[in-house]
Design an enzyme around this catalytic site. Structure first.
Site, PDB file in Angstrom:
ATOM      1  N   HIS A  90      77.225  90.003  -5.772  1.00 49.16           N
ATOM      2  CA  HIS A  90      77.272  90.442  -4.370  1.00 49.16           C
ATOM      3  C   HIS A  90      78.667  90.229  -3.788  1.00 49.16           C
ATOM      4  O   HIS A  90      79.211  91.115  -3.121  1.00 49.16           O
ATOM      5  CB  HIS A  90      76.284  89.643  -3.497  1.00 49.16           C
ATOM      6  CG  HIS A  90      74.853  89.877  -3.785  1.00 49.16           C
ATOM      7  ND1 HIS A  90      73.971  88.837  -3.995  1.00 49.16           N
ATOM      8  CD2 HIS A  90      74.113  91.016  -3.877  1.00 49.16           C
ATOM      9  CE1 HIS A  90      72.762  89.324  -4.193  1.00 49.16           C
ATOM     10  NE2 HIS A  90      72.822  90.652  -4.149  1.00 49.16           N
TER      11      HIS A  90
ATOM     12  N   ARG B 295      74.636  97.999 -11.008  1.00 44.82           N
ATOM     13  CA  ARG B 295      74.868  97.140 -12.159  1.00 44.82           C
ATOM     14  C   ARG B 295      74.686  97.900 -13.462  1.00 44.82           C
ATOM     15  O   ARG B 295      75.409  97.690 -14.416  1.00 44.82           O
ATOM     16  CB  ARG B 295      73.895  95.959 -12.140  1.00 44.82           C
ATOM     17  CG  ARG B 295      74.146  94.984 -11.029  1.00 44.82           C
ATOM     18  CD  ARG B 295      73.081  93.932 -11.044  1.00 44.82           C
ATOM     19  NE  ARG B 295      71.786  94.586 -10.901  1.00 44.82           N
ATOM     20  CZ  ARG B 295      70.794  94.134 -10.174  1.00 44.82           C
ATOM     21  NH1 ARG B 295      70.902  93.017  -9.541  1.00 44.82           N
ATOM     22  NH2 ARG B 295      69.659  94.803 -10.084  1.00 44.82           N
TER      23      ARG B 295
ATOM     24  N   SER C  22      69.778  88.375  -8.131  1.00 42.99           N
ATOM     25  CA  SER C  22      69.186  87.235  -7.431  1.00 42.99           C
ATOM     26  C   SER C  22      67.879  86.817  -8.100  1.00 42.99           C
ATOM     27  O   SER C  22      67.576  85.632  -8.222  1.00 42.99           O
ATOM     28  CB  SER C  22      68.930  87.586  -5.969  1.00 42.99           C
ATOM     29  OG  SER C  22      70.134  87.794  -5.285  1.00 42.99           O
TER      30      SER C  22
END
Length: 173
Positions: free
Chosen positions: A20, A98, A136
């Site tokens: 992030h 990603r 996350s």
């Protein structure tokens, strides 16, 4: 006087990862003002409450803003992303990618957002090679199982994540 170029970077940031922060640092070079929107998403069963996620993102992005020479504002939001973009004065939504698996979902979201607000562009930033696998969800899972997540999150977030995981384990016992 020229209008500030404002972009938004939305996410749940539970917790904020080095991936992030990489996207935030790169996005901050593209805009004059970056609004990081911390989404209220109880459906994901967050590790951190909203106010703490906002606090962590602010703390972790302050050095980025200073280095980039641009303004980074961190605020919570709920509702439609396009409504949040308009409220923030943003003409650009920044999304990180990603892997190919992210693209399908993000492509659909960008199409929907464009239909709702053709004047707001979606800009995709590819994750740096060192951050392509970080999420996350994986950070929380690995930390919960006792794995080392120190290379995936910054120090303050690491300390808070480990403490939160310990507290959950203690409460469960």
């Amino acid at each position: 006087m020229a209008e500030l170029r404002t972009g938004i970077y939305p996410g749940t940031f539970d917790p904020v990862t080095n991936g992030h922060l990489d996207v935030i640092a790169r996005a901050a070079r593209l805009v004059d003002r970056l609004v990081v929107g911390v989404a209220i998403n109880a459906g994901k069963g967050p590790l951190f409450p909203l106010d703490e996620r906002v606090e962590l993102v602010r703390a972790e992005t302050d050095p980025i803003a200073a280095a980039a020479g641009s303004e980074i504002v961190v605020v919570p939001f709920t509702g439609l992303l396009i409504d949040f973009a308009r409220q923030s004065g943003a003409r650009m939504i920044i999304r990180g990618l990603r892997a190919v698996s992210d693209f399908d979902y993000e492509f659909q979201m960008a199409g929907m957002n464009h239909r709702l607000a053709p004047d707001v562009e979606t800009v995709f930033l590819m994750a740096s090679e060192t951050n392509q696998f970080i999420s996350s969800r994986f950070v929380k899972e690995v930390a919960t199982l006792g794995g080392d997540v120190s290379s995936f999150v910054p120090k303050l977030t690491l300390d808070r994540t480990l403490a939160r995981v310990r507290n959950r384990k203690d409460a469960a016992e």
